[in-house]
Design an enzyme around this catalytic site. Sequence first.
Site, PDB file in Angstrom:
ATOM      1  N   CYS A  40       0.835  -1.206   0.000  1.00 48.43           N
ATOM      2  CA  CYS A  40       0.000   0.000   0.000  1.00 48.43           C
ATOM      3  C   CYS A  40       0.866   1.251   0.000  1.00 48.43           C
ATOM      4  CB  CYS A  40      -0.880   0.048   1.261  1.00 48.43           C
ATOM      5  SG  CYS A  40      -1.949  -1.369   1.499  1.00 48.43           S
TER       6      CYS A  40
ATOM      7  N   ASP B  47      19.778  37.784 -12.739  1.00 51.91           N
ATOM      8  CA  ASP B  47      18.514  38.094 -13.408  1.00 51.91           C
ATOM      9  C   ASP B  47      17.941  39.403 -12.856  1.00 51.91           C
ATOM     10  OD1 ASP B  47      16.086  36.794 -15.024  1.00 51.91           O
ATOM     11  OD2 ASP B  47      15.272  37.703 -13.195  1.00 51.91           O
TER      12      ASP B  47
END
Length: 495
Positions: A38, A445
Amino acid sequence: MHPAMHTDRERCVRAVQSKDARFDGVFFTAVLTTGIYCRPSCPVVPPKPENMVFHPSAASCQRAGFRACKRCRPDTSPGSPAWNARADTVARAMRLIQDGVVDREGVPGLAARLGYSTRQIERQLLAELGAGPLALARAQRAQTARLLVETTAMPMADIAFAAGFSSIRTFNDTVREVFALAPGELRARATRAPAGVPQTPGVLTLRLPYRAPLNPDNLFGHLAATAVPGVEEWRDGAYRRTLALPYGHGIVALTPTPDHIACRLSLTDPRDLPIAISRCRWLLDLDADPAAVDDQLQTDPLLAPLVAKAPGRRVPRTVDAAEFAVRAVLGQQVSTAAARTHAARLVTAHGTPVDDPEGGLTHLFPTPRALAALDPETLALPRSRRTTLVTLVQALADCTLALGVDSDWAEARARLAQLPGFGPWTIEVIAMRGLGDPDAFLPTDLGIRRAAKDLGLPSTPAALTARAAAWRPWRAYAVQYLWATDSHPINHLPA
């Protein structure tokens, strides 16, 4: 989250007892008394701790003789976030297996791409994942088969072929062994289509799971705002694009919903389904671990409010790193609109035409080999940029530069740096969006520097880099949070 978490028994038991979905895909619980495995969040009553054993992969559970739970469907959980955050051989191998390399080229092909012997690769995967490359590829084939059995009306023989099985018998045997149901029984249990999703002949409708939270704004906003006309578009609330795939091509539409990404795929060859799904997950960074990322970034008091306001930002990536590198060069020092125009011209001149009955897509993005034949004089770019582009496509076409999900991040950066016109910004944006390095960073940037200054962070590249050391290994996600402080269209879902 560490890839060896399955060895921390106490922590795993706690996660299972609290049904903690954050660990789905990180480890799997096999139950000795029932013979099933599971996901940690399985809704059934947790077994007694002494009956639990933990595995690092679905393939490891299957190899040990456990069958997939019919309630929680552990084979469909999000992929392990470990492969996103690591650059070592095992992580690169897993990314290649997910990209279908073992099915197409075998284990020798996988080993050759990584520069190791087959024995070395098998030993490393077995040690860490409890299964070798063939077992891992088999688990993926079983998952693809289940998806097709349950969500399409394709004949079983066609599904076996599409999922990569060598014969109908192998397909039948594998499905029975993994799911304890024959293919026909699987289909009978899942006769209904997903609620509210119309089924169209020739189009596969899938749900792509992810770990919550997921903030779609910058993810889909970025893809839509930078979309190359003819190759990508935003239509009816979905990001759509063409896909060049090993056996043919495809068109995908991806729509964000509160608990999954709705995916509509049309393919010219069904064998491309597993790789198309893998590339869509990669594009949208769906196997990320937002809890780990956000917990780390929130330790910075100046970043914390951004994370708290809109948690779960992903890094918008690409379906093809070579394509993205070309687009990064076209986008150097120009506006988003200008970059789209330059790219659209290349697509019209050198891309392969495709038919799109549902929208306005017209071409596949041109391959490096097709672009290697272009006349640089036809490019409306400064001469230095032409040189950068021509040198890049030549290196990609002759394979002296290889960019992909299996790239060694440090080596790829070094090779890009040797090409003319590749400065730190271009190299890092390719590492972030093309190669998937979660720690790529863009301190030069202008948008990042402006956001940093407004927040009270250092705004010079050197000082910002020093401050950002505390954000590692998730600096690419910090970039998304910083970019999102701006009102640029990349940060918002299109209206």
